[in-house]
Design an enzyme around this catalytic site. Structure first.
Site, PDB file in Angstrom:
ATOM      1  N   GLU A 152      30.809  46.514  40.050  1.00 42.51           N
ATOM      2  CA  GLU A 152      32.114  46.498  40.815  1.00 42.51           C
ATOM      3  C   GLU A 152      32.912  47.400  40.004  1.00 42.51           C
ATOM      4  O   GLU A 152      33.138  47.550  38.824  1.00 42.51           O
ATOM      5  CB  GLU A 152      32.864  45.204  40.773  1.00 42.51           C
ATOM      6  CG  GLU A 152      34.390  45.208  41.464  1.00 42.51           C
ATOM      7  CD  GLU A 152      35.314  44.113  41.655  1.00 42.51           C
ATOM      8  OE1 GLU A 152      36.023  44.153  42.262  1.00 42.51           O
ATOM      9  OE2 GLU A 152      34.676  43.205  40.714  1.00 42.51           O
ATOM     10  N   ASP A 166      43.573  47.379  51.707  1.00 39.33           N
ATOM     11  CA  ASP A 166      44.765  47.147  52.452  1.00 39.33           C
ATOM     12  C   ASP A 166      45.317  48.415  53.177  1.00 39.33           C
ATOM     13  O   ASP A 166      45.879  48.531  54.286  1.00 39.33           O
ATOM     14  CB  ASP A 166      45.771  46.347  51.795  1.00 39.33           C
ATOM     15  CG  ASP A 166      46.405  47.355  50.630  1.00 39.33           C
ATOM     16  OD1 ASP A 166      45.619  47.768  49.896  1.00 39.33           O
ATOM     17  OD2 ASP A 166      47.534  47.512  50.685  1.00 39.33           O
ATOM     18  N   LYS A 215      49.381  60.484  48.540  1.00 37.56           N
ATOM     19  CA  LYS A 215      50.055  61.817  48.698  1.00 37.56           C
ATOM     20  C   LYS A 215      48.937  62.860  48.545  1.00 37.56           C
ATOM     21  O   LYS A 215      47.970  62.836  47.971  1.00 37.56           O
ATOM     22  CB  LYS A 215      50.945  62.092  47.682  1.00 37.56           C
ATOM     23  CG  LYS A 215      52.406  61.287  47.534  1.00 37.56           C
ATOM     24  CD  LYS A 215      53.459  61.798  46.683  1.00 37.56           C
ATOM     25  CE  LYS A 215      54.607  60.927  46.783  1.00 37.56           C
ATOM     26  NZ  LYS A 215      54.898  60.582  45.528  1.00 37.56           N
ATOM     27  N   ASP A 258      43.299  52.208  43.852  1.00 32.49           N
ATOM     28  CA  ASP A 258      44.562  52.650  44.214  1.00 32.49           C
ATOM     29  C   ASP A 258      44.402  53.767  45.458  1.00 32.49           C
ATOM     30  O   ASP A 258      43.646  54.455  45.368  1.00 32.49           O
ATOM     31  CB  ASP A 258      45.181  53.507  43.028  1.00 32.49           C
ATOM     32  CG  ASP A 258      45.109  52.695  41.681  1.00 32.49           C
ATOM     33  OD1 ASP A 258      45.912  51.849  41.809  1.00 32.49           O
ATOM     34  OD2 ASP A 258      44.617  53.177  40.651  1.00 32.49           O
ATOM     35  N   ASP A 264      36.240  48.810  34.512  1.00 31.29           N
ATOM     36  CA  ASP A 264      37.615  49.108  34.611  1.00 31.29           C
ATOM     37  C   ASP A 264      38.180  49.811  33.405  1.00 31.29           C
ATOM     38  O   ASP A 264      37.493  49.668  32.447  1.00 31.29           O
ATOM     39  CB  ASP A 264      38.461  47.993  35.036  1.00 31.29           C
ATOM     40  CG  ASP A 264      39.786  48.433  35.756  1.00 31.29           C
ATOM     41  OD1 ASP A 264      40.014  47.980  36.937  1.00 31.29           O
ATOM     42  OD2 ASP A 264      40.714  48.957  34.862  1.00 31.29           O
TER      43      ASP A 264
HETATM   44  C1  LIG Z   1      45.015  48.262  42.327  1.00 26.87           C
HETATM   45  S1  LIG Z   1      44.007  47.820  41.183  1.00 26.87           S
HETATM   46  C2  LIG Z   1      42.623  46.904  41.758  1.00 26.87           C
HETATM   47  C3  LIG Z   1      42.058  45.798  40.804  1.00 26.87           C
HETATM   48  C4  LIG Z   1      41.079  45.058  41.425  1.00 26.87           C
HETATM   49  N1  LIG Z   1      39.862  45.553  42.057  1.00 26.87           N
HETATM   50  C5  LIG Z   1      41.676  43.908  42.566  1.00 26.87           C
HETATM   51  O1  LIG Z   1      41.535  44.292  43.404  1.00 26.87           O
HETATM   52  O2  LIG Z   1      42.533  42.956  41.783  1.00 26.87           O
HETATM   53  C6  LIG Z   1      43.008  49.189  40.648  1.00 26.87           C
HETATM   54  C7  LIG Z   1      42.326  49.211  39.439  1.00 26.87           C
HETATM   55  O3  LIG Z   1      41.553  50.535  39.247  1.00 26.87           O
HETATM   56  C8  LIG Z   1      41.395  50.911  38.105  1.00 26.87           C
HETATM   57  N2  LIG Z   1      41.021  52.373  37.867  1.00 26.87           N
HETATM   58  C9  LIG Z   1      41.640  53.306  38.836  1.00 26.87           C
HETATM   59  N3  LIG Z   1      41.065  54.327  38.600  1.00 26.87           N
HETATM   60  C10 LIG Z   1      40.160  54.180  37.416  1.00 26.87           C
HETATM   61  C11 LIG Z   1      39.291  54.979  36.846  1.00 26.87           C
HETATM   62  N4  LIG Z   1      38.953  56.194  37.218  1.00 26.87           N
HETATM   63  N5  LIG Z   1      38.058  54.496  36.109  1.00 26.87           N
HETATM   64  C12 LIG Z   1      38.130  53.118  35.861  1.00 26.87           C
HETATM   65  N6  LIG Z   1      39.221  52.286  36.437  1.00 26.87           N
HETATM   66  C13 LIG Z   1      40.013  52.956  37.383  1.00 26.87           C
HETATM   67  C14 LIG Z   1      42.832  50.416  37.554  1.00 26.87           C
HETATM   68  O4  LIG Z   1      42.811  50.133  36.003  1.00 26.87           O
HETATM   69  C15 LIG Z   1      43.171  49.137  38.400  1.00 26.87           C
HETATM   70  O5  LIG Z   1      42.844  48.099  37.440  1.00 26.87           O
END
Ligand SMILES: C[S@@+](CC[C@H](N)C(=O)[O-])C[C@H]1O[C@@H](n2cnc3c(N)ncnc32)[C@H](O)[C@@H]1O
Length: 228
Positions: free
Chosen positions: A57, A167, A135, A131, A82
């Site tokens: 994941e 979402d 933009k 994320d 992550d």
């Molecule tokens: C909006 S959160 C979603 C977390 C989880 N999947 C959830 O649904 O609760 C996005 C996650 O992506 C991780 N993340 C974003 N860009 C990343 C990258 N390039 N490498 C590793 N993690 C990343 C962030 O640290 C964050 O925990």
């Protein structure tokens, strides 16, 4: 950084099933004893002591999906990835309290995963609520941007599955397009899975972010593709 966060970052390094890339400029994976490990091509044997298939994941946050899947599929290995150690800390505590032996976490930038995993070592990928980067100049940072899809092609076995939940409709449409463009075969494309009663036991697993989006009355979208 607050004291509580510092404490979590310190503690997450101490779990025997957490591996950390502590310096993105000189990438290397450290185990809980500070040893540098190089398990390219041997993760199932080295980390899990078996030969089971690996589900990874990406951007797993607190590891909710990883943990829920691991409980349902003990015959598979799960790796949550992550960049944020404080989120993985929460997941690690849960894994420990549930006594799950088929979960590990890797704290790294996803972009550097091919330094640590051999080509086609991963059987299946999940990406949940990444994320959205709404933009225009940021779209290349989306986890379904072409450069990331090329990385997944490298990591995943031939005809491996990728699952994607979000979402953000704009991101969902973009991902449908970018995956098609990359030659992935889209098997399932479901908008508003709950409104349209399309969810099943697996796609209805809810992460921390999904629960927040549902509380905001946002719709949830899911797609599944074969990586080609
Ligand atoms: C909006 S959160 C979603 C977390 C989880 N999947 C959830 O649904 O609760 C996005 C996650 O992506 C991780 N993340 C974003 N860009 C990343 C990258 N390039 N490498 C590793 N993690 C990343 C962030 O640290 C964050 O925990």
């Amino acid at each position: 950084m607050g004291k509580a966060k510092m404490k979590k970052l310190r503690e997450v390094s101490g779990f025997s099933f957490v591996y950390e890339n502590k310096n993105f400029l000189a990438p290397a994976l450290n185990d809980f004893e500070g040893n540098v490990i190089d398990w390219k091509g041997a993760w199932a044997e080295k980390a899990f002591k078996n030969k089971q298939a690996i589900t990874m994941e990406l951007a797993c946050g607190k590891g909710d999906y990883t943990i829920a899947l691991a409980e349902r599929f003990p015959e598979r290995n799960f790796i949550g990835v992550d960049i944020k150690g404080d989120r993985l800390w929460r997941g690690a505590l849960t894994v420990q309290s549930k006594g799950l032996s088929n979960v590990i976490f890797v704290r790294t930038k996803i972009e550097q995963l091919d330094l640590f995993f051999a080509p086609h070592e991963i059987d299946e990928i999940w990406i949940t609520f990444p994320d959205p980067f709404p933009k225009k100049p940021d779209t290349k940072r989306r986890l379904s941007a072409p450069s990331f899809l090329s990385l997944y092609k490298k990591l995943i076995k031939e005809n491996g599955l990728i699952h994607f939940k979000t979402d953000a409709l704009d991101l969902f449409d973009y991902t449908e397009g970018s995956m098609k463009e990359a030659g992935f075969e889209l098997l399932t494309v479901q908008r508003d899975i709950y409104g349209n009663h399309l969810e099943d036991e697996i796609t209805s697993i809810k992460t921390y972010y999904e629960l927040m989006h549902l509380a905001d009355e946002r719709t949830i979208n899911y797609l599944k593709a074969i990586v080609k």
